[in-house]
Design a protein around this motif. Structure first.
Motif, PDB file in Angstrom:
ATOM      1  N   ARG A  39      74.831  14.268  36.255  1.00 32.52           N
ATOM      2  CA  ARG A  39      75.016  15.492  35.473  1.00 32.52           C
ATOM      3  C   ARG A  39      73.729  16.061  34.889  1.00 32.52           C
ATOM      4  O   ARG A  39      73.728  17.170  34.380  1.00 32.52           O
ATOM      5  CB  ARG A  39      76.022  15.212  34.366  1.00 32.52           C
ATOM      6  CG  ARG A  39      77.375  14.780  34.964  1.00 32.52           C
ATOM      7  CD  ARG A  39      78.415  14.499  33.939  1.00 32.52           C
ATOM      8  NE  ARG A  39      78.690  15.719  33.190  1.00 32.52           N
ATOM      9  CZ  ARG A  39      79.159  15.714  31.965  1.00 32.52           C
ATOM     10  NH1 ARG A  39      79.412  14.576  31.359  1.00 32.52           N
ATOM     11  NH2 ARG A  39      79.395  16.836  31.335  1.00 32.52           N
ATOM     12  N   GLY A  40      72.649  15.291  34.903  1.00 26.34           N
ATOM     13  CA  GLY A  40      71.355  15.779  34.437  1.00 26.34           C
ATOM     14  C   GLY A  40      71.404  16.334  33.024  1.00 26.34           C
ATOM     15  O   GLY A  40      71.720  15.628  32.074  1.00 26.34           O
ATOM     16  N   GLU A  41      71.110  17.609  32.894  1.00 19.82           N
ATOM     17  CA  GLU A  41      71.038  18.290  31.600  1.00 19.82           C
ATOM     18  C   GLU A  41      72.336  18.177  30.795  1.00 19.82           C
ATOM     19  O   GLU A  41      72.305  18.162  29.569  1.00 19.82           O
ATOM     20  CB  GLU A  41      70.705  19.765  31.845  1.00 19.82           C
ATOM     21  CG  GLU A  41      70.375  20.562  30.626  1.00 19.82           C
ATOM     22  CD  GLU A  41      68.987  20.273  30.076  1.00 19.82           C
ATOM     23  OE1 GLU A  41      68.747  20.630  28.912  1.00 19.82           O
ATOM     24  OE2 GLU A  41      68.159  19.697  30.798  1.00 19.82           O
ATOM     25  N   ASP A  42      73.455  18.083  31.486  1.00 16.48           N
ATOM     26  CA  ASP A  42      74.754  18.010  30.810  1.00 16.48           C
ATOM     27  C   ASP A  42      75.224  16.578  30.562  1.00 16.48           C
ATOM     28  O   ASP A  42      76.356  16.364  30.140  1.00 16.48           O
ATOM     29  CB  ASP A  42      75.815  18.746  31.640  1.00 16.48           C
ATOM     30  CG  ASP A  42      75.524  20.233  31.753  1.00 16.48           C
ATOM     31  OD1 ASP A  42      75.002  20.800  30.778  1.00 16.48           O
ATOM     32  OD2 ASP A  42      75.812  20.813  32.815  1.00 16.48           O
ATOM     33  N   SER A  43      74.373  15.610  30.829  1.00  7.46           N
ATOM     34  CA  SER A  43      74.773  14.213  30.668  1.00  7.46           C
ATOM     35  C   SER A  43      74.942  13.854  29.192  1.00  7.46           C
ATOM     36  O   SER A  43      74.356  14.485  28.307  1.00  7.46           O
ATOM     37  CB  SER A  43      73.735  13.277  31.305  1.00  7.46           C
ATOM     38  OG  SER A  43      72.540  13.320  30.559  1.00  7.46           O
ATOM     39  N   HIS A  95      70.814  16.786  41.676  1.00 10.03           N
ATOM     40  CA  HIS A  95      72.053  16.710  40.906  1.00 10.03           C
ATOM     41  C   HIS A  95      73.268  17.111  41.722  1.00 10.03           C
ATOM     42  O   HIS A  95      74.390  16.875  41.313  1.00 10.03           O
ATOM     43  CB  HIS A  95      71.955  17.589  39.651  1.00 10.03           C
ATOM     44  CG  HIS A  95      70.814  17.195  38.782  1.00 10.03           C
ATOM     45  ND1 HIS A  95      70.696  15.948  38.246  1.00 10.03           N
ATOM     46  CD2 HIS A  95      69.716  17.881  38.384  1.00 10.03           C
ATOM     47  CE1 HIS A  95      69.590  15.881  37.529  1.00 10.03           C
ATOM     48  NE2 HIS A  95      68.979  17.037  37.595  1.00 10.03           N
ATOM     49  N   VAL A 120      71.454  12.922  27.553  1.00 10.30           N
ATOM     50  CA  VAL A 120      70.602  14.054  27.176  1.00 10.30           C
ATOM     51  C   VAL A 120      71.161  14.735  25.933  1.00 10.30           C
ATOM     52  O   VAL A 120      70.432  15.037  24.983  1.00 10.30           O
ATOM     53  CB  VAL A 120      70.456  15.057  28.343  1.00 10.30           C
ATOM     54  CG1 VAL A 120      69.788  16.348  27.877  1.00 10.30           C
ATOM     55  CG2 VAL A 120      69.675  14.431  29.484  1.00 10.30           C
ATOM     56  N   ARG A 121      72.476  14.962  25.904  1.00 14.14           N
ATOM     57  CA  ARG A 121      73.073  15.633  24.748  1.00 14.14           C
ATOM     58  C   ARG A 121      72.904  14.819  23.475  1.00 14.14           C
ATOM     59  O   ARG A 121      72.555  15.356  22.426  1.00 14.14           O
ATOM     60  CB  ARG A 121      74.551  15.917  24.999  1.00 14.14           C
ATOM     61  CG  ARG A 121      74.764  17.038  26.011  1.00 14.14           C
ATOM     62  CD  ARG A 121      76.208  17.325  26.208  1.00 14.14           C
ATOM     63  NE  ARG A 121      76.842  16.069  26.610  1.00 14.14           N
ATOM     64  CZ  ARG A 121      78.133  15.921  26.849  1.00 14.14           C
ATOM     65  NH1 ARG A 121      78.944  16.919  26.708  1.00 14.14           N
ATOM     66  NH2 ARG A 121      78.616  14.762  27.235  1.00 14.14           N
ATOM     67  N   LYS A 148      66.483  18.796  18.948  1.00 14.02           N
ATOM     68  CA  LYS A 148      65.977  19.785  19.922  1.00 14.02           C
ATOM     69  C   LYS A 148      67.115  20.438  20.640  1.00 14.02           C
ATOM     70  O   LYS A 148      68.133  19.938  20.893  1.00 14.02           O
ATOM     71  CB  LYS A 148      65.039  19.109  20.927  1.00 14.02           C
ATOM     72  CG  LYS A 148      63.743  18.693  20.286  1.00 14.02           C
ATOM     73  CD  LYS A 148      62.811  18.147  21.327  1.00 14.02           C
ATOM     74  CE  LYS A 148      61.490  17.771  20.689  1.00 14.02           C
ATOM     75  NZ  LYS A 148      60.557  17.257  21.626  1.00 14.02           N
ATOM     76  N   LEU A 186      73.602  10.337  33.828  1.00 15.68           N
ATOM     77  CA  LEU A 186      72.355  11.104  33.787  1.00 15.68           C
ATOM     78  C   LEU A 186      71.981  11.585  35.181  1.00 15.68           C
ATOM     79  O   LEU A 186      71.610  12.745  35.378  1.00 15.68           O
ATOM     80  CB  LEU A 186      71.223  10.255  33.198  1.00 15.68           C
ATOM     81  CG  LEU A 186      69.833  10.890  33.192  1.00 15.68           C
ATOM     82  CD1 LEU A 186      69.804  12.131  32.308  1.00 15.68           C
ATOM     83  CD2 LEU A 186      68.806   9.874  32.722  1.00 15.68           C
ATOM     84  N   ARG A 223      69.182  14.776  22.428  1.00 18.44           N
ATOM     85  CA  ARG A 223      68.812  16.085  21.864  1.00 18.44           C
ATOM     86  C   ARG A 223      69.363  16.239  20.455  1.00 18.44           C
ATOM     87  O   ARG A 223      68.692  16.757  19.581  1.00 18.44           O
ATOM     88  CB  ARG A 223      69.363  17.202  22.750  1.00 18.44           C
ATOM     89  CG  ARG A 223      68.520  17.445  23.951  1.00 18.44           C
ATOM     90  CD  ARG A 223      68.360  18.928  24.220  1.00 18.44           C
ATOM     91  NE  ARG A 223      67.343  19.097  25.221  1.00 18.44           N
ATOM     92  CZ  ARG A 223      67.609  19.284  26.500  1.00 18.44           C
ATOM     93  NH1 ARG A 223      68.840  19.366  26.926  1.00 18.44           N
ATOM     94  NH2 ARG A 223      66.618  19.406  27.346  1.00 18.44           N
ATOM     95  N   ASN A 281      65.908  13.184  42.740  1.00 18.58           N
ATOM     96  CA  ASN A 281      66.400  13.986  41.621  1.00 18.58           C
ATOM     97  C   ASN A 281      67.163  15.182  42.166  1.00 18.58           C
ATOM     98  O   ASN A 281      66.710  16.308  42.117  1.00 18.58           O
ATOM     99  CB  ASN A 281      65.227  14.419  40.741  1.00 18.58           C
ATOM    100  CG  ASN A 281      65.712  15.053  39.463  1.00 18.58           C
ATOM    101  OD1 ASN A 281      66.901  14.990  39.140  1.00 18.58           O
ATOM    102  ND2 ASN A 281      64.808  15.673  38.736  1.00 18.58           N
TER     103      ASN A 281
END
Length: 115
Positions: A99-103, A33, A106-107, A115, A96, A110, A31
């Motif tokens: 970009r992790g959180e910005d993938s 990024h 995820v978007r 959320k 994913l 959410r 993990n």
């Protein structure tokens, strides 16, 4: 005369196919990024060793079929729906991982869950 079909037993249904189980695009990656993401690819048409069932709406199935036909008509790629789905999964998982959180995944998740 017995008119019942002969069905396989549980041992035959759940037997190992002898294929690799921990290789391929789904293997666990660190993990990190910032590391260069290895290119994920969907698997080409072959005998696969695992199966899942995914339920989709009529509209999603129609969109998938339209995409398959467009790939054939416009790009000369004759692929089945399973191949399209495997490639889409590979693209989303690579995004994913990179970009992790910005993938996109995820978007979108959410947004769907509020959320």
């Amino acid at each position: 005369m017995n008119r019942r079909a002969s069905l396989p037993g549980a041992a035959e249904l759940f037997r190992s196919t002898g294929g690799p189980t921990d290789e391929g695009w789904f293997e666990r990656r660190p993990n990190n990024h910032h590391a260069a993401a290895s290119p994920r690819r969907g698997t080409p048409r072959q005998k696969h060793t695992a199966k899942i069932t995914v339920y989709v709406s009529d509209e999603e199935l129609l969109a998938l079929e339209h995409a398959r036909l467009a790939l054939r008509a416009t790009h000369g790629l004759a692929v089945d729906r399973g191949r399209v789905v495997r490639e889409a999964i590979a693209v989303v998982l690579a995004d994913l991982e990179e970009r992790g959180e910005d993938s996109v995944l995820v978007r979108r998740l959410r947004h769907d869950t509020g959320k």
